[in-house]
Design a protein around this motif. Structure first.
Motif, short mmCIF file in Angstrom:
data_model
loop_
_atom_site.label_atom_id
_atom_site.label_comp_id
_atom_site.label_asym_id
_atom_site.label_seq_id
_atom_site.Cartn_x
_atom_site.Cartn_y
_atom_site.Cartn_z
N THR A 1 2.79 -22.67 -21.99
CA THR A 1 1.83 -22.04 -22.91
C THR A 1 0.44 -22.06 -22.29
O THR A 1 0.17 -22.81 -21.35
N GLY A 2 -0.45 -21.22 -22.84
CA GLY A 2 -1.79 -21.11 -22.31
C GLY A 2 -2.85 -21.44 -23.35
O GLY A 2 -2.60 -21.37 -24.56
N THR A 3 -4.04 -21.80 -22.86
CA THR A 3 -5.16 -22.10 -23.76
C THR A 3 -6.43 -21.43 -23.24
O THR A 3 -6.49 -20.95 -22.10
N MET A 4 -7.45 -21.47 -24.06
CA MET A 4 -8.76 -20.92 -23.71
C MET A 4 -9.79 -22.02 -23.94
O MET A 4 -9.96 -22.50 -25.06
N ASN A 5 -10.48 -22.45 -22.86
CA ASN A 5 -11.45 -23.54 -22.93
C ASN A 5 -12.85 -23.01 -22.67
O ASN A 5 -13.28 -22.88 -21.52
N LEU A 6 -13.57 -22.70 -23.76
CA LEU A 6 -14.92 -22.18 -23.64
C LEU A 6 -15.95 -23.18 -24.15
O LEU A 6 -16.85 -23.60 -23.45
N THR A 7 -15.79 -23.55 -25.41
CA THR A 7 -16.84 -24.20 -26.17
C THR A 7 -17.05 -25.66 -25.76
O THR A 7 -16.10 -26.38 -25.48
N GLU A 8 -18.32 -26.06 -25.75
CA GLU A 8 -18.69 -27.45 -25.50
C GLU A 8 -19.57 -27.96 -26.64
O GLU A 8 -20.19 -27.15 -27.35
N ALA A 9 -19.63 -29.25 -26.76
CA ALA A 9 -20.37 -29.84 -27.88
C ALA A 9 -21.83 -29.40 -27.89
O ALA A 9 -22.41 -29.18 -28.95
#
Length: 581
Positions: A159-167
């Motif tokens: 499966t795949g994910t999308m990692n954009l947002t940071e705190a």
């Protein structure tokens, strides 16, 4: 609950009568793909949704994923359901044949995805993100990356994910601080990402993360962001998962809804650096990620439809079963006979049908490679459908009365699940600003004018029906005029950034209700023609005519108040000193 007879019939109607599915497939050279095949596929999807996914919806709401020694443990039953999804070939539906896909049209994949979103929104988020990852790698990855990662993403084995947002960044991706340092044939990634949907689980033997990060010396702002593939497990010489990469889910968020979907805080490089592989060129990562994000935005709009459809199914069954009214002779009857309950049910029914028409028509523009129209409709699909879903799922609770506020009925879960939809993958304001700025002002309103011209022709055909549809057609024409006026106001005031920014959400909602009414009017014309020709299911077609009439009479007048707010501008919005709030 989860009776797919009507929504599947409605999806087939939209595919046949609005999308012209057979013509679309012929133009694409898909000789073996037609409406008959689409019907079979949708029926089989309904079986998986009803028999496997829907029973886990409540389970996922009550029994949440947890972090264990080897990562995130998903809710019991989800892994078996995912294996059934993969074994049925559903993950491969629209992907390219060279990577193991079936190469079916995007619009058919969208119709199938509605079933997953309606039956179990939390579960359906996982394949939705994988589909987006496939899109991004397919368009921008090197041949080597495609060879290593696409076949198993397409099959659903990974499966795949999308990692954009940071705190510290939120929506402001210019503030992304995750770092990527060159190290031989790869990069070492360090940093932390938040709100990562299905960032970890045990359902597959690998998870492929797409991660935004900055290279040393990269330009400031969004122009300095690059995109990387970071697998959970590194691959051996045969392309199989081997050593654990330095990327871990370190916590899970406690959320208002979508409890069955693990929302992870992902940490990269705590033990020296997570191995990552550059996608495309350096410093162009945001553009590449937008390929995935735009796919996801239409997908999230579809989630708004799915959760609204689920709420409607539950509400209509309750309204038929709940005995409350008493006649003079002492006999009692169900609340579905109450006029106000009918009003709410008709709003839910016609609203979901308008949403479905818009989602599928927009999805078909990708198959036609009509980029301008697809880009114009995407923020409306994402923004309007998810905002309208807040209202429709709330009505589902209202129809249940006091029992709607009690969790055991299930009505509250749909409302809670729906609340994230106008927020993730770009908030409502982000969609509205995109519609106003990039999709309208940047081309002088040409794309929007083309859409308005098409609407005008179809509304003229609706007006020709006359009779019971006279008022509905009048409302359509007035709403079209409101859309024309809103476009012109936007062009006339483009120099005033506060004005357009203040008006953007109402502008988008106006065009959402207008698009919904346009497609319902078009549906009515087609339904009437089929009835006159003695074709199709007459009960379904009569219901379609009533839904279209109701929507145009009762929903489209909202465009008048939305226009009034648009042209009021932003002066009073921006006038108050910050300290007086």
């Amino acid at each position: 609950m989860n009776d797919y007879k009507h929504p599947l019939a409605d999806a087939e109607f939209v595919l046949n009568e609005l999308v012209k599915f057979d013509e679309l497939c012929a133009a694409a050279g898909l000789e073996d793909v037609n409406t008959e095949l689409a019907s079979v596929i949708l029926t089989e999807a309904g079986k998986l949704g009803t028999g496997v996914l829907a029973p886990l919806n409540r389970t996922g709401d009550e029994v949440h994923p947890v972090i264990v020694d080897n990562g995130v443990q998903e809710t019991k039953g989800f892994s078996d359901a995912y294996q059934a999804y993969v074994e049925g070939g559903w993950a491969t539906l629209t992907a390219a044949e060279e990577f193991g896909g079936q190469n079916l049209p995007n619009v058919l994949g969208t119709a199938v995805n509605e079933v997953w979103q309606t039956s179990n929104l939390s579960f359906a988020l996982c394949p939705l993100l994988s589909q987006g990852a496939i899109e991004s790698i397919s368009h921008h990855g090197s041949d080597e990356l495609k060879k290593h990662f696409l076949p198993k993403l397409v099959s659903g084995e990974w499966t795949g994910t999308m990692n954009l947002t940071e705190a510290g960044a939120g929506t402001d991706l210019a503030a992304v601080s995750t770092k990527a340092v060159p190290n031989g044939d790869h990069y070492l990634i360090t940093g932390q990402k938040i709100f990562i949907t299905w960032g970890d689980h045990q359902m597959t033997d690998n998870v492929i993360h797409l991660v935004l990060a900055r290279l040393p010396g990269a330009p400031a702002g969004v122009k300095g962001i690059s995109l990387f593939i970071v697998p959970k497990f590194l691959l051996d010489e045969n392309g199989n998962p081997a050593d654990r990469n330095d990327v871990y889910a370190v916590s899970l968020e406690h959320k208002m809804g979508i409890h069955g979907s693990p929302t992870c805080v992902m940490s990269f490089g705590d033990n020296g650096g997570a191995v990552g592989y550059l996608v495309g060129e350096e410093h162009n990562g945001l553009a590449y990620m937008f390929t995935m994000m735009n796919h996801a935005r239409q997908g999230v709009g579809l989630q708004g439809l799915g959760v609204s459809e689920a709420a409607y199914q539950l509400a209509v069954q309750f309204a038929k079963d709940r005995i409350q009214g008493t006649k003079k002779d002492g006999s009692r009857y169900p609340i579905i006979r109450f006029a106000d309950v009918r009003r709410m049910l008709m709003q839910m029914k016609s609203g979901t049908e308008a949403m479905r028409a818009l989602c599928l028509v927009a999805a078909a523009e990708a198959d036609r490679e009509n980029t301008a129209r697809q880009e114009l409709l995407t923020p409306i699909v994402k923004g309007w459908v998810t905002e309208f879903a807040q209202e429709l799922t709330s009505l589902g609770i209202q129809i249940h009365g006091g029992m709607g506020f009690i969790e055991e009925t299930g009505a509250a879960q749909y409302y809670r699940d729906a609340r994230i939809l106008p927020i993730y993958e770009g908030t409502t304001a982000v969609q509205a600003l995109d519609l106003v700025g990039r999709k309208t002002l940047m081309n002088g309103g040409e794309s929007l004018q083309s859409l308005l011209d098409e609407m005008a022709a179809d509304i003229s055909a609706f007006e020709a029906l006359g009779g019971d549809f006279t008022l509905a057609a009048q409302q359509c024409r007035t709403s079209l005029d409101n859309g024309i006026a809103a476009r012109q106001w936007l062009l006339d005031t483009k120099a005033d950034r506060n004005a357009s920014a203040s008006a953007c959400v109402n502008f988008m909602m106006l065009f959402g209700f207008l698009c919904g009414g346009w497609l319902m009017a078009k549906s009515a014309v087609q339904a009437q023609a089929k009835l006159a020709a003695g074709e199709g299911d007459p009960k379904f077609l009569q219901a379609k005519l009533i839904s279209a009439r109701f929507y145009c009479e009762h929903m489209m007048p909202r465009t008048q108040s939305l226009l009034a707010s648009v042209i009021a501008g932003g002066e009073s919005i921006m006038a108050l000193d910050e300290e007086l709030f």
